[in-house]
Design a protein around this motif. Structure first.
Motif, mmCIF file in Angstrom:
data_model
loop_
_atom_site.group_PDB
_atom_site.id
_atom_site.type_symbol
_atom_site.label_atom_id
_atom_site.label_comp_id
_atom_site.label_asym_id
_atom_site.label_seq_id
_atom_site.Cartn_x
_atom_site.Cartn_y
_atom_site.Cartn_z
ATOM 1 N N PRO A 67 0.832 -1.208 0.000
ATOM 2 C CA PRO A 67 0.000 0.000 0.000
ATOM 3 C C PRO A 67 0.866 1.257 0.000
ATOM 4 N N ILE A 68 0.385 2.281 -0.676
ATOM 5 C CA ILE A 68 1.093 3.553 -0.765
ATOM 6 C C ILE A 68 0.181 4.667 -0.235
ATOM 7 N N VAL A 69 0.745 5.517 0.596
ATOM 8 C CA VAL A 69 0.057 6.723 1.042
ATOM 9 C C VAL A 69 0.648 7.882 0.243
ATOM 10 N N VAL A 70 -0.183 8.513 -0.558
ATOM 11 C CA VAL A 70 0.272 9.646 -1.361
ATOM 12 C C VAL A 70 0.367 10.865 -0.444
ATOM 13 N N ARG A 71 1.560 11.439 -0.350
ATOM 14 C CA ARG A 71 1.798 12.593 0.521
ATOM 15 C C ARG A 71 1.793 13.886 -0.293
ATOM 16 N N TYR A 72 1.512 14.974 0.365
ATOM 17 C CA TYR A 72 1.517 16.278 -0.295
ATOM 18 C C TYR A 72 2.877 16.545 -0.950
ATOM 19 N N GLY A 73 3.944 16.155 -0.279
ATOM 20 C CA GLY A 73 5.296 16.370 -0.795
ATOM 21 C C GLY A 73 5.612 15.551 -2.036
ATOM 22 N N ASP A 74 4.757 14.573 -2.383
ATOM 23 C CA ASP A 74 4.957 13.758 -3.576
ATOM 24 C C ASP A 74 4.500 14.478 -4.847
ATOM 25 N N LEU A 75 3.776 15.581 -4.670
ATOM 26 C CA LEU A 75 3.126 16.233 -5.801
ATOM 27 C C LEU A 75 4.042 17.204 -6.534
ATOM 28 N N ASP A 76 3.778 17.368 -7.816
ATOM 29 C CA ASP A 76 4.486 18.362 -8.612
ATOM 30 C C ASP A 76 3.579 19.583 -8.800
ATOM 31 N N PRO A 77 4.046 20.627 -9.475
ATOM 32 C CA PRO A 77 3.211 21.835 -9.630
ATOM 33 C C PRO A 77 1.876 21.596 -10.342
ATOM 34 N N GLN A 78 1.745 20.495 -11.078
ATOM 35 C CA GLN A 78 0.484 20.185 -11.740
ATOM 36 C C GLN A 78 -0.527 19.537 -10.796
ATOM 37 N N GLY A 79 -0.103 19.225 -9.562
ATOM 38 C CA GLY A 79 -1.015 18.659 -8.567
ATOM 39 C C GLY A 79 -1.126 17.152 -8.588
ATOM 40 N N HIS A 80 -0.280 16.489 -9.363
ATOM 41 C CA HIS A 80 -0.259 15.026 -9.318
ATOM 42 C C HIS A 80 1.126 14.549 -8.908
ATOM 43 N N VAL A 81 1.244 13.253 -8.619
ATOM 44 C CA VAL A 81 2.509 12.690 -8.149
ATOM 45 C C VAL A 81 3.576 12.870 -9.226
ATOM 46 N N ASN A 82 4.727 13.392 -8.802
ATOM 47 C CA ASN A 82 5.864 13.592 -9.695
ATOM 48 C C ASN A 82 6.359 12.251 -10.201
ATOM 49 N N ASN A 83 6.777 12.209 -11.459
ATOM 50 C CA ASN A 83 7.232 10.946 -12.047
ATOM 51 C C ASN A 83 8.389 10.315 -11.270
ATOM 52 N N ALA A 84 9.281 11.110 -10.720
ATOM 53 C CA ALA A 84 10.415 10.553 -9.967
ATOM 54 C C ALA A 84 9.960 9.897 -8.664
ATOM 55 N N VAL A 85 8.873 10.371 -8.089
ATOM 56 C CA VAL A 85 8.354 9.805 -6.836
ATOM 57 C C VAL A 85 7.839 8.389 -7.067
ATOM 58 N N VAL A 86 7.379 8.112 -8.268
ATOM 59 C CA VAL A 86 6.923 6.759 -8.595
ATOM 60 C C VAL A 86 8.049 5.756 -8.341
ATOM 61 N N LEU A 87 9.288 6.159 -8.592
ATOM 62 C CA LEU A 87 10.431 5.274 -8.303
ATOM 63 C C LEU A 87 10.555 4.983 -6.810
ATOM 64 N N THR A 88 10.245 5.954 -5.959
ATOM 65 C CA THR A 88 10.310 5.698 -4.516
ATOM 66 C C THR A 88 9.172 4.778 -4.082
ATOM 67 N N TYR A 89 8.017 4.871 -4.739
ATOM 68 C CA TYR A 89 6.932 3.929 -4.450
ATOM 69 C C TYR A 89 7.385 2.509 -4.795
ATOM 70 N N LEU A 90 8.038 2.365 -5.939
ATOM 71 C CA LEU A 90 8.547 1.057 -6.352
ATOM 72 C C LEU A 90 9.612 0.553 -5.376
ATOM 73 N N GLU A 91 10.496 1.442 -4.944
ATOM 74 C CA GLU A 91 11.531 1.070 -3.979
ATOM 75 C C GLU A 91 10.906 0.557 -2.684
ATOM 76 N N SER A 92 9.893 1.246 -2.188
ATOM 77 C CA SER A 92 9.199 0.806 -0.973
ATOM 78 C C SER A 92 8.592 -0.579 -1.163
ATOM 79 N N ALA A 93 8.006 -0.807 -2.332
ATOM 80 C CA ALA A 93 7.412 -2.111 -2.617
ATOM 81 C C ALA A 93 8.472 -3.206 -2.693
ATOM 82 N N ARG A 94 9.608 -2.906 -3.328
ATOM 83 C CA ARG A 94 10.678 -3.918 -3.400
ATOM 84 C C ARG A 94 11.172 -4.288 -2.001
#
Length: 143
Positions: A12-39
């Motif tokens: 499970p992933i909790v999307v944090r405010y700090g994960d967001l980019d100026p467009q208001g969605h999760v920044n593409n680089a943060v997706v890598l940290t989600y994957l790292e947490s899952a691994r």
């Protein structure tokens, strides 16, 4: 890998405010940290890594391929599905998908290749036999 694939591990992933980019969605680089947490969750669940191991996993990233399919927003319930796609002599290839919960709508998907690594010699090594056994047991039990 296809969207209907069932994974052997979900994180499970909790999307944090700090994960967001100026467009208001999760920044593409943060997706890598989600994957790292899952691994790391997968490694721990399988029994090849413990949180108290001083952050040494014995693996390094060799390759990551990601298709970004839909934006991820603050407050959205998401999880990372992960499973072993291939185990080589020194490498582990994982299929993964970041998906919405409920419903499993894919938001991002791809493949991650990890290489077994000796941190002291800074060289790749064969996958330890005990890891191979634990991974095979876990994947066969779940798959």
């Amino acid at each position: 890998m296809n969207e209907t694939m069932l994974f052997t591990y979900y994180h499970p992933i909790v999307v944090r405010y700090g994960d967001l980019d100026p467009q208001g969605h999760v920044n593409n680089a943060v997706v890598l940290t989600y994957l790292e947490s899952a691994r790391l969750g997968y490694y721990e669940k399988v029994g090849i890594w413990k949180k108290d191991s001083r952050m040494i996993t014995g693996m390094v990233v060799a390759h990551i391929d990601i298709d970004y399919l839909a934006p991820i927003y603050l407050g959205q319930a998401v999880r990372v599905g992960l499973c072993m796609a291939h185990m080589g002599t020194k490498s582990l290839a994982f299929d993964f998908q970041i998906e919405e919960v409920p419903g499993a709508r894919p938001l991002a998907k791809g493949k991650s290749v990890m290489v077994a690594f000796d941190n002291e010699t800074e060289k790749s090594i064969p996958i330890p036999p005990e890891w191979r056994e634990k991974i095979n047991q876990f994947e066969n039990m779940k798959g």
